[in-house]
Design a protein around this motif. Structure first.
Motif, PDB file in Angstrom:
ATOM      1  N   THR A  73      -1.755   7.757  -9.933  1.00 19.11           N
ATOM      2  CA  THR A  73      -2.839   8.681 -10.315  1.00 19.11           C
ATOM      3  C   THR A  73      -3.006   9.760  -9.254  1.00 19.11           C
ATOM      4  OG1 THR A  73      -4.533   7.284  -9.266  1.00 19.11           O
ATOM      5  CG2 THR A  73      -4.088   6.907 -11.627  1.00 19.11           C
ATOM      6  N   HIS A  74      -2.917   9.367  -7.974  1.00 20.25           N
ATOM      7  CA  HIS A  74      -2.966  10.285  -6.837  1.00 20.25           C
ATOM      8  C   HIS A  74      -2.585   9.485  -5.595  1.00 20.25           C
ATOM      9  CE1 HIS A  74      -6.813   8.296  -6.729  1.00 20.25           C
ATOM     10  NE2 HIS A  74      -7.248   8.941  -5.654  1.00 20.25           N
ATOM     11  N   PHE A  75      -2.464  10.188  -4.456  1.00 21.93           N
ATOM     12  CA  PHE A  75      -1.863   9.530  -3.295  1.00 21.93           C
ATOM     13  C   PHE A  75      -2.857   9.146  -2.204  1.00 21.93           C
ATOM     14  CE2 PHE A  75       1.883  10.948  -5.438  1.00 21.93           C
ATOM     15  CZ  PHE A  75       2.811   9.965  -5.148  1.00 21.93           C
ATOM     16  N   ASP A  76      -4.129   9.003  -2.533  1.00 15.29           N
ATOM     17  CA  ASP A  76      -5.036   8.418  -1.549  1.00 15.29           C
ATOM     18  C   ASP A  76      -4.527   7.023  -1.198  1.00 15.29           C
ATOM     19  OD1 ASP A  76      -6.575  10.652  -1.640  1.00 15.29           O
ATOM     20  OD2 ASP A  76      -8.298   9.742  -2.647  1.00 15.29           O
ATOM     21  N   ARG A  77      -4.816   6.595   0.025  1.00 16.91           N
ATOM     22  CA  ARG A  77      -4.248   5.331   0.502  1.00 16.91           C
ATOM     23  C   ARG A  77      -4.620   4.123  -0.362  1.00 16.91           C
ATOM     24  NH1 ARG A  77      -1.263   7.771   1.422  1.00 16.91           N
ATOM     25  NH2 ARG A  77      -0.828   9.039   3.230  1.00 16.91           N
ATOM     26  N   ASP A  78      -5.796   4.180  -0.987  1.00 18.06           N
ATOM     27  CA  ASP A  78      -6.184   3.032  -1.815  1.00 18.06           C
ATOM     28  C   ASP A  78      -5.457   3.032  -3.164  1.00 18.06           C
ATOM     29  OD1 ASP A  78      -7.819   5.324  -2.310  1.00 18.06           O
ATOM     30  OD2 ASP A  78      -9.273   4.089  -3.393  1.00 18.06           O
ATOM     31  N   HIS A  79      -4.645   4.085  -3.411  1.00 17.45           N
ATOM     32  CA  HIS A  79      -3.874   4.125  -4.662  1.00 17.45           C
ATOM     33  C   HIS A  79      -2.369   4.134  -4.410  1.00 17.45           C
ATOM     34  CE1 HIS A  79      -7.397   4.745  -7.259  1.00 17.45           C
ATOM     35  NE2 HIS A  79      -7.901   5.162  -6.102  1.00 17.45           N
ATOM     36  N   PHE A  80      -1.995   4.477  -3.180  1.00 19.11           N
ATOM     37  CA  PHE A  80      -0.581   4.380  -2.818  1.00 19.11           C
ATOM     38  C   PHE A  80      -0.496   3.914  -1.369  1.00 19.11           C
ATOM     39  CE2 PHE A  80       3.745   5.475  -1.876  1.00 19.11           C
ATOM     40  CZ  PHE A  80       4.389   5.095  -3.035  1.00 19.11           C
ATOM     41  N   HIS A  81      -0.153   2.662  -1.189  1.00 20.02           N
ATOM     42  CA  HIS A  81      -0.107   2.029   0.126  1.00 20.02           C
ATOM     43  C   HIS A  81       1.122   2.516   0.896  1.00 20.02           C
ATOM     44  CE1 HIS A  81       0.208  -1.207   3.098  1.00 20.02           C
ATOM     45  NE2 HIS A  81      -1.030  -1.546   2.790  1.00 20.02           N
ATOM     46  N   LEU A  82       0.941   2.831   2.178  1.00 22.53           N
ATOM     47  CA  LEU A  82       2.064   3.374   2.951  1.00 22.53           C
ATOM     48  C   LEU A  82       3.215   2.392   3.123  1.00 22.53           C
ATOM     49  CD1 LEU A  82       0.426   5.665   5.639  1.00 22.53           C
ATOM     50  CD2 LEU A  82       1.667   6.283   3.565  1.00 22.53           C
ATOM     51  N   GLY A  83       2.939   1.113   2.923  1.00 23.55           N
ATOM     52  CA  GLY A  83       4.003   0.109   3.006  1.00 23.55           C
ATOM     53  C   GLY A  83       5.126   0.355   2.014  1.00 23.55           C
ATOM     54  N   TRP A  84       4.830   1.097   0.931  1.00 26.86           N
ATOM     55  CA  TRP A  84       5.867   1.356  -0.071  1.00 26.86           C
ATOM     56  C   TRP A  84       6.953   2.276   0.465  1.00 26.86           C
ATOM     57  CZ3 TRP A  84       6.353  -1.225  -4.614  1.00 26.86           C
ATOM     58  CH2 TRP A  84       5.262  -2.023  -4.996  1.00 26.86           C
ATOM     59  N   GLN A  85       6.648   2.999   1.569  1.00 27.26           N
ATOM     60  CA  GLN A  85       7.655   3.842   2.223  1.00 27.26           C
ATOM     61  C   GLN A  85       8.913   3.069   2.550  1.00 27.26           C
ATOM     62  OE1 GLN A  85       6.194   5.534   5.837  1.00 27.26           O
ATOM     63  NE2 GLN A  85       4.957   7.064   4.798  1.00 27.26           N
ATOM     64  N   SER A  86       8.682   1.854   3.103  1.00 22.09           N
ATOM     65  CA  SER A  86       9.836   1.099   3.589  1.00 22.09           C
ATOM     66  C   SER A  86      10.207  -0.039   2.621  1.00 22.09           C
ATOM     67  CB  SER A  86       9.517   0.517   4.970  1.00 22.09           C
ATOM     68  OG  SER A  86       8.246  -0.088   4.943  1.00 22.09           O
ATOM     69  N   ALA A  87       9.582  -0.055   1.458  1.00 24.41           N
ATOM     70  CA  ALA A  87       9.905  -1.116   0.501  1.00 24.41           C
ATOM     71  C   ALA A  87      11.276  -0.863  -0.124  1.00 24.41           C
ATOM     72  CB  ALA A  87       8.848  -1.164  -0.591  1.00 24.41           C
ATOM     73  N   LYS A  88      11.911  -1.931  -0.529  1.00 26.23           N
ATOM     74  CA  LYS A  88      13.194  -1.784  -1.204  1.00 26.23           C
ATOM     75  C   LYS A  88      12.888  -1.492  -2.673  1.00 26.23           C
ATOM     76  CE  LYS A  88      17.567  -4.144  -1.036  1.00 26.23           C
ATOM     77  NZ  LYS A  88      17.690  -4.778  -2.360  1.00 26.23           N
ATOM     78  N   LEU A  89      12.987  -0.240  -3.028  1.00 28.73           N
ATOM     79  CA  LEU A  89      12.520   0.152  -4.355  1.00 28.73           C
ATOM     80  C   LEU A  89      13.590  -0.010  -5.425  1.00 28.73           C
ATOM     81  CD1 LEU A  89      10.498   3.309  -3.306  1.00 28.73           C
ATOM     82  CD2 LEU A  89       9.572   1.138  -4.102  1.00 28.73           C
TER      83      LEU A  89
END
Ligand SMILES: [Zn+2]
Length: 290
Positions: A73-89
């Motif tokens: 929906t948007h990239f505020d931290r409570d909607h997109f966690h920074l941990g996904w940066q390093s996740a194996k997508l």
């Protein structure tokens, strides 16, 4: 062979929703299509860490590798966690509105997983995503209408205001998930700083219970309304439900700490409403002369 070749015909377009968590400490909902072994998963927002998401998905009987898509929906931290940066997508595709291109990049998303949209698109065969754009802080927020022939979900959170665009886009969905963030009285009585109260209530923050209930009335969903993003400090589930009591759909309240039950997404009651015709200056001028 794709999913739709394998899923039994009668289950191909069934959608189910479970809100894993909703609130200012992290938002993530699970939308599934199909049933049984071939079920595929779409997350709406990824505001929990990948590890936490994996655990909660497993609790619900789903594997991480069943996730094909994430709608943001948007990239505020409570909607997109920074941990996904390093996740194996792997093959997960992350969909965000083009206005969020920079925010997505800042959140560490690269071209391979990121899909930017500015018009309706298909997630899977026979499942269409359309949307409305609304004010929320500086970059705005996307509200989604996710629809198959058998199921129709509206999903709207972190709205500055529930605008006519929102009503038009989500009108008549079978199931509506919408934020019901705060009770104005509890908000005013809280010891939050004035600037924060102003941000939340100022038309580019969040919807109050009453604003949410008014929006539900206009959107007029079918079977259920799911209330999202209740403020822990400035709301109570009882107050939110009470405020929505006039609408005939069944009300489900999401929580920060516990997933909701699974909700079978109901078929659409009505189509999205068309954009209003722009006023034509020439006609206006003719009228003015008579
Ligand atoms: Zn939020």
């Amino acid at each position: 062979m794709g999913l739709m070749d394998q899923a039994p015909a009668e289950n191909r377009t069934k959608l189910r929703l479970c809100v894993l968590a909703s609130g200012s400490s992290g938002n993530c909902s699970v939308l599934t299509i199909g049933e049984g072994l071939t079920t595929r998963v779409c997350l709406i927002d990824a505001g929990l860490s990948p590890r936490r998401t994996r655990t909660l998905l497993a609790d619900q009987g789903y594997r991480f590798d069943q996730v094909d898509h994430i709608l943001v929906t948007h990239f505020d931290r409570d909607h997109f966690h920074l941990g996904w940066q390093s996740a194996k997508l792997d093959s997960i595709r992350i969909h965000a509105h083009v206005d969020h291109a920079f925010a997505a990049k800042r959140a560490g998303l690269t071209g391979t997983n990121l899909r930017l949209f500015d018009e309706p698109f298909d997630l899977w065969e026979k499942l269409t995503v359309s949307f409305a754009r609304l004010a929320h802080d500086s970059l705005g927020v996307t509200a989604f209408r996710i629809e198959t022939t058998d199921a129709s979900l509206g999903y709207a959170t972190d709205l500055g205001r529930a605008t006519d665009d929102l009503t038009r886009a989500l009108h008549g969905v079978g199931t509506l998930a919408i934020e019901s963030n705060y009770c104005p009285r509890l908000q005013m009585d809280s010891n939050r700083p004035a600037f924060l109260k102003k941000r939340i209530m100022g038309g580019s923050g969040h919807l109050s219970n009453q604003e949410s209930a008014d929006a539900v009335k206009r959107i007029d969903p079918g079977a259920h309304t799911v209330l999202l993003h209740l403020s822990r400090q400035c709301n109570l589930p009882e107050i939110a439900v009470d405020t929505h009591a006039n609408h005939t759909s069944q009300t489900v309240v999401s929580s920060q700490f516990e997933p909701t039950d699974w909700i079978d997404i109901a078929p659409r009651r009505a189509d999205a409403l068309p954009e209003p015709e722009p006023i034509q200056p020439s006609l206006f001028a003719t009228k003015a002369r008579t």
